[in-house]
Scaffold this active site. Structure first.
Site, mmCIF file in Angstrom:
data_model
loop_
_atom_site.group_PDB
_atom_site.id
_atom_site.type_symbol
_atom_site.label_atom_id
_atom_site.label_comp_id
_atom_site.label_asym_id
_atom_site.label_seq_id
_atom_site.Cartn_x
_atom_site.Cartn_y
_atom_site.Cartn_z
ATOM 1 N N ASP A 222 -8.785 -6.234 5.655
ATOM 2 C CA ASP A 222 -8.322 -4.863 5.511
ATOM 3 C C ASP A 222 -6.796 -4.789 5.541
ATOM 4 O O ASP A 222 -6.149 -5.428 6.368
ATOM 5 C CB ASP A 222 -8.902 -4.082 6.708
ATOM 6 C CG ASP A 222 -8.554 -2.623 6.688
ATOM 7 O OD1 ASP A 222 -8.994 -1.930 5.758
ATOM 8 O OD2 ASP A 222 -7.830 -2.175 7.608
ATOM 9 N N GLU B 231 -7.832 -6.597 0.596
ATOM 10 C CA GLU B 231 -7.607 -5.209 0.239
ATOM 11 C C GLU B 231 -6.102 -4.996 0.186
ATOM 12 O O GLU B 231 -5.453 -4.828 1.217
ATOM 13 C CB GLU B 231 -8.214 -4.239 1.265
ATOM 14 C CG GLU B 231 -8.134 -2.823 0.752
ATOM 15 C CD GLU B 231 -7.828 -1.755 1.805
ATOM 16 O OE1 GLU B 231 -8.010 -0.570 1.505
ATOM 17 O OE2 GLU B 231 -7.376 -2.092 2.912
#
Ligand code: GLC
Length: 539
Positions: free
Chosen positions: A200, A242
């Site tokens: 993330d 990401e």
């Protein structure tokens, strides 16, 4: 299955809380998800990505981790997680979990110690300031809620750095102890058997004065160390980035094949919707021309929607305005720099557009990922807070709570109403209907899985004179498929000369009809409004 399984895979993003509640508390859990794995498998996907399942105060739905070694009690226990993993693996489904590296929850004991005692080793796990004036070049991401990337902590008497909500203090990657913690966490889950991580918010790991604090060289160095360890100790597991950035800025995240296996392709996503509404292929052509080919063994990850707002960070301000006007006419539909709606409502439940977008997704270079619920055309609820409107319970049937839970009240209301309500849109009903989105999903995934060039081939433009007709070849060795899309809302025709490929036959993988000899191929090819074709050439 080889170590490069991810190159041919289709991913499914599964939000656990929404999937299936097994104990009647109104929240989806691992035991529930196990009951639905046969369904997941039946779609034809290969790998499940689950959103953060760690203990968390849920200020950011689990992206605020309070303990990296455990499972949120809503979802079950570590044993339940292991059972889920095993049940998935039994069905040859892989499982990738979310790894939140950039920040923690302010409730984690590291931060609690850090703010309480400046002498504690944990103090230096975070980024502190006496003034809150540093790194002014870093943008604010959660624009609708945060005013600064610094927040003052009363207890510590200092400011701490956070790129997301103020309840998510950023970790200090200048501290080697933080690296060690991350390595321990990564090994813990890989030892348990997970097939990889969706890492993330990776662009923000480091801060440096005078920069925008994104994509810094130090960040890449750290990530390369993670990859090296995974290659050495856990071959065949994947690392996914990401990084919501322009293609040229994402490219370094592949390294020279020594950083991430896959990176989400953020900028192409809004352009698919843009091209569809402009009836013009230009936005797609331009971004693909700007998209480098990843190094050997690395790959893009493509998607139409996910659990966040449809982000418009990677478009110009004018394009963003245009997208908002087209797709988010009600201000409530807008969130931060994006749109909090699901795929099917965005395209007005138009089956032709739905098919076209999916045929595009599944034929573009890269590994496609489908967001739970989109395979049945689920709707959204823009009145829920934050991004929760696209995270409502999965609609299994017309029974109470859409068959998701027997609880009196579910974590979020199921979607109601005539068009998208669970009584109309649900798995059980679509199972019986060959014209449903569900059948279409399975059909498209099967067609793709039988065509090697759609999975691994290179892409070459096929030039058409029409601005609404997008056409490209996917080519692998001697196999080729021509992907054709009419983005226009009018029928159109293009000249399509396939005779140079003489001798072969052509079959449209998106039509269930027989192949034709190329020599009989019409020189003028007609396309319906929003028509799509995968013309596979049989040698
Ligand atoms: C990622 C997640 C998003 C989360 C943010 C902060 O962008 O997709 O849901 O809020 O990171 O962790």
């Amino acid at each position: 299955m080889t170590d490069r399984w991810y190159e041919e895979a289709v991913f499914y993003e599964l939000y656990l809380r929404a999937y299936q509640d097994s104990n009647g508390d109104g929240h989806g859990d691992f035991r529930g998800a196990i009951q639905r794995l046969d369904y997941v498998k039946s779609l034809g996907v290969d790998c499940i990505w689950i959103l953060p399942m760690y203990p968390s105060p849920l200020k950011d739905d689990g992206y605020d981790v309070a303990d990296y070694y455990s499972i949120h009690s809503d979802y079950g226990t570590l044993e339940d997680f292991k059972a889920f993993l095993e049940a998935a693996h039994d069905r040859e489904l892989r499982v990738v979990i979310d790894l939140v590296m950039n920040h923690t929850s302010d409730q984690i004991h590291w931060f609690q110690e850090a703010r309480r005692d400046p002498q504690s080793p944990y103090h230096d796990y975070y980024v502190w300031s006496e003034t809150g004036n540093e790194y002014a070049g870093a943008r604010i991401i959660f624009l609708d809620t945060e005013e600064s990337n610094w927040s003052y902590d009363e207890q510590a008497g200092k400011y701490y750095w956070h790129r997301f909500y103020s309840s998510q203090p950023d970790l200090n990657y200048d501290n080697p102890a933080v690296h060690e913690e991350m390595f321990n966490i990564i090994r813990f889950w890989l030892d348990m058997g997970v097939d990889g991580f969706r890492a993330d918010a990776v662009p923000y790991l480091y801060e440096r004065e005078g920069t925008n604090c994104e994509n810094l060289p130090e960040t890449h160095l750290f990530l390369k160390k993670v990859r090296e360890m995974m290659n050495d100790e856990y071959p065949g597991r994947v690392l996914i980035a990401e990084a919501n950035q322009w293609p040229e800025d994402v490219l370094p995240y592949f390294g020279e094949g020594d950083e991430f296996h896959m990176c989400f392709h953020f900028p192409i996503m809004p352009r698919l919707y843009m091209a569809l509404e402009q009836h013009n292929k230009r936005p797609i052509v331009d971004i693909l021309n700007r998209t480098p080919v990843p190094p050997e063994g690395a790959q893009w990850l493509t998607f139409l929607r996910n659990h966040d707002e449809l982000t418009l960070e990677m478009v110009t301000p004018e394009e963003r305005q245009w997208m908002w006007e087209q797709y988010a006419p009600d201000p409530r539909m807008r969130l931060n720099l994006g749109i909090r709606r699901r795929l099917t409502p965005l395209i007005g439940n138009d089956r032709r557009k739905w098919l076209l977008l999916h045929a595009l997704l599944l034929s573009l270079p890269g590994t496609p990922i489908i967001y739970y619920g989109d395979e049945i055309g689920m709707g959204d609820n823009i009145w829920l807070d934050d991004r929760h409107g696209v995270r409502t319970p999965m609609q299994w049937s017309a029974e109470k709570n859409a068959g998701f839970s027997r609880a009196g009240e579910t974590y979020a209301p199921v979607i109601d109403g005539e068009q998208y309500g669970y009584e109309t849109v649900n798995v059980a009903r679509q199972e019986d209907n060959p014209d449903s989105y569900l059948w279409a999903t399975r059909f498209l995934l099967r067609a793709r899985s039988q065509c090697a060039e759609l999975q691994r081939g290179s892409r070459e433009w096929y030039t058409t004179e029409s601005e609404s007709v997008l056409a490209y070849w996917r080519i692998l060795d001697d196999s080729r498929t021509l992907c054709l899309f009419n983005l226009g809302n009018e029928p159109t025709s293009i000249s399509l000369d396939l005779r140079e490929l003489s001798g072969g036959r052509v079959v449209d993988l998106l039509q269930e009809d027989a192949s034709r000899e190329i020599s009989n191929w019409p020189a003028v090819y007609r396309l319906r409004p929003f028509g799509c074709h995968w013309l596979h050439i049989e040698a």
